[in-house]
Enzyme design. Sequence first.
Site, mmCIF file in Angstrom:
data_model
loop_
_atom_site.group_PDB
_atom_site.id
_atom_site.type_symbol
_atom_site.label_atom_id
_atom_site.label_comp_id
_atom_site.label_asym_id
_atom_site.label_seq_id
_atom_site.Cartn_x
_atom_site.Cartn_y
_atom_site.Cartn_z
ATOM 1 N N HIS A 156 0.813 -1.220 0.000
ATOM 2 C CA HIS A 156 0.000 0.000 0.000
ATOM 3 C C HIS A 156 0.843 1.266 0.000
ATOM 4 O O HIS A 156 0.349 2.330 -0.353
ATOM 5 C CB HIS A 156 -0.940 0.006 1.209
ATOM 6 N N ASP A 364 3.740 9.307 -0.837
ATOM 7 C CA ASP A 364 2.578 8.515 -0.444
ATOM 8 C C ASP A 364 2.306 7.465 -1.502
ATOM 9 O O ASP A 364 2.437 7.733 -2.703
ATOM 10 C CB ASP A 364 1.338 9.407 -0.278
#
Length: 471
Positions: A156, A364
């Site tokens: 992720h 991110d």
Amino acid sequence: MSRLVIVSNRVAAITEGKPLAGGLAVGVYDALKEKGGIWFGWSGDIVDALPAAPDSRQEGKVTFCTVGLTRRDYDQYYRGFSNATLWPTFHYRDDLSRFERKEYAGYRRVNAWLAETLKPLLQPDDLIWVHDYHLLPFGEACRAAGLRNRIGFFLHIPFPSAQVLMTVPPHQELVKAMCAYDLVGFQTEPDRTAFTDYLVRNAGGQIDADGLVHAHGQTLRTGVYPIGIYPDEILAQAEMQANRRHILNLKQGLQNRKLIMSVDRLDYSKGMLERFRAFERLLEMAPNHQGHVSFIQVAPPSRSDVQNYQTIRRQLETEAGHINGRFSDLAWTPLRYINKRYERHVLMSLFRASQVGFVTPLRDGMNLVAKEYVAAQPPEDPGVLVLSCFAGAAQELQGALIVNPYDIDGMAEALNQALAMPREARQERYQNMMRSLRENNLSQWRDRFLHDLRADAARTPYLLSAATTLP
């Protein structure tokens, strides 16, 4: 039909009929509900001794199996190697990373124990989907335990370039362990490329024309699966909350001022300090916004027992006090910095009430807040998303104003542009981004990954040998 088995560091606290928080919880729980299966992982509890078997509870077709961790395992596996070594390094903050051999040994030990604990719960044709950086060696541990199920892994967070990854001393062991999976998925193409480049340049790996990767005596597939949201559900949720008391109170307090909105877990990777400074620069370079724009940053605390998180909290409190002390007057406080957790439906309504979404992580994997901000907007008068080029979402949300979070002046200029953008331009950008969100929604992410995991793959059998024995 084979069952789906989800393995994640934490098992979401789910009660049938109550809303879920987070993309992982929503996406995989839907798949489990449809076909039946198991969700296995840590309960979040610290226990005196490791349990002989996991606790189980049933919700419809889904079995939730959870285990506690001892204090030593929590400190070494979770707080130590996972979050003091891997998390900062994978977010390109190797300056904040630390490595201790005993923590790495604990990380490997817990992964091996989790694999052995899961083994009795499995059937031969179960499909296993493992999630995130806490479990990089879990697939190898499963193979060492004798499991021959198809096992996929999805990361992720970002996967760093080779030179950054190599600052983690056992980098070779970690990447070798990842090759035990049948499928390794990433959020973006640059993440996948970083992984395959490492294998080719540092592990003698080869990539076939059809994309199969050969390394460490294994054959695996890699793929790019950007995680999504359900945009129309978020839009409906935001519309439903638009006239609730908290929104009416907010609008009354703003007194027709424009609102810049940010929501992040309190973390040094989110770029909040740079964001505060960009807002300060906006007020300096465009003084017409003084008294007419407010900025709300919601940052619920996390990992408060990790030193780096205590440090960033103090820095943000200091910076917020500096900005408010410099620009506030009796009728206006420019920056509201809130260390409080809000329900998801409240956040969606706050997004809808704002004119600018300010999402500028330093790095991110995806950043679902950016996607949720867009989805929550009123179609007739949408706000503008200011988005970091280092968020995975920037590759999909081309209608955002893309900024470099290290460029304070550039972010201030983007805020100024967003606040002044005409409605027609905002609507066009919004519509383009909503099309992308609908085409690449959460179901697409889940179904594409599981389709590829189920597909036949020309991989060599995983042969047990002394080389696969875990430390």
